[in-house]
Design a protein around this motif. Structure first.
Motif, mmCIF file in Angstrom:
data_model
loop_
_atom_site.group_PDB
_atom_site.id
_atom_site.type_symbol
_atom_site.label_atom_id
_atom_site.label_comp_id
_atom_site.label_asym_id
_atom_site.label_seq_id
_atom_site.Cartn_x
_atom_site.Cartn_y
_atom_site.Cartn_z
ATOM 1 N N ALA A 57 0.832 -1.197 0.000
ATOM 2 C CA ALA A 57 0.000 0.000 0.000
ATOM 3 C C ALA A 57 0.868 1.248 0.000
ATOM 4 C CB ALA A 57 -0.905 -0.012 1.220
ATOM 5 N N GLN A 58 0.349 2.278 -0.607
ATOM 6 C CA GLN A 58 0.983 3.587 -0.602
ATOM 7 C C GLN A 58 0.128 4.519 0.249
ATOM 8 O OE1 GLN A 58 2.259 5.269 -4.361
ATOM 9 N NE2 GLN A 58 1.880 3.307 -5.367
ATOM 10 N N ILE A 59 0.735 5.613 0.672
ATOM 11 C CA ILE A 59 0.011 6.630 1.421
ATOM 12 C C ILE A 59 -0.067 7.881 0.558
ATOM 13 C CG2 ILE A 59 -0.052 8.071 3.494
ATOM 14 C CD1 ILE A 59 1.699 5.912 4.875
ATOM 15 N N TYR A 60 -1.286 8.385 0.377
ATOM 16 C CA TYR A 60 -1.517 9.634 -0.340
ATOM 17 C C TYR A 60 -1.974 10.671 0.679
ATOM 18 C CZ TYR A 60 -1.285 6.969 -4.652
ATOM 19 O OH TYR A 60 -0.857 6.168 -5.684
ATOM 20 N N VAL A 61 -1.340 11.848 0.640
ATOM 21 C CA VAL A 61 -1.664 12.892 1.600
ATOM 22 C C VAL A 61 -2.216 14.103 0.862
ATOM 23 C CG1 VAL A 61 -0.764 14.420 3.409
ATOM 24 C CG2 VAL A 61 0.184 12.107 3.132
#
Length: 150
Positions: free
Chosen positions: A4-8
């Motif tokens: 998973a990636q984190i998008y902010v």
């Protein structure tokens, strides 16, 4: 399987540093999306995306790129709903998770509060962001990343 990636949703996000700390500890890629300038990072696991000025430019970019299992950090309730539709896990800056069960009420409360501000019934002041909020976010993001790895 890719992790998973984190998008902010980085404009006015009070927990950018906390996101970077948790992501570094777990080796997770982070993408900061903003209308305004962000301080670049030398970390190859951190990307910065500048979108054009516009009401929903950052939101639209995130929704176009997020995938099921990714994590989105935002206080924007409509963006949270759109990210949930894509199968993402969504956390607000206090660590509160937006879910399919809670998003409808969150949208309704947003509409009500907007109406109260427009009619002068409310000044629309938000509670200050506290150390407890920051701590709650750190714990919630850490747990979300660990869950996403399983």
């Amino acid at each position: 399987m890719s992790s998973a990636q984190i998008y902010v949703d980085a404009d006015a996000c009070p927990v950018k540093e906390e996101v970077l700390r948790v992501a570094a500890r777990h080796g997770v890629k982070v993408t900061m999306v903003a209308n305004f300038g962000l301080r670049p990072s030398r970390d190859p696991m951190v990307a910065h995306v500048m979108v054009p000025q516009g009401a929903d430019a950052a939101d639209n970019w995130i929704v176009e790129h997020v995938a099921a299992g990714d994590i989105v950090v935002t206080s924007d309730i409509p963006l949270a709903g759109r990210a949930l539709d894509k199968g993402a896990l969504v956390l607000g800056p206090t660590g509160r998770a937006f879910t399919r069960d809670s998003i409808g009420m969150a949208l309704a409360m947003r509409e009500l509060n907007q109406h109260l501000r427009e009619t002068g019934e409310s000044r629309g002041l938000n509670a200050g962001f506290s150390a407890k909020d920051r701590s709650g976010f750190l714990q919630a993001l850490d747990e979300a990343v660990v869950r996403g790895r399983r």
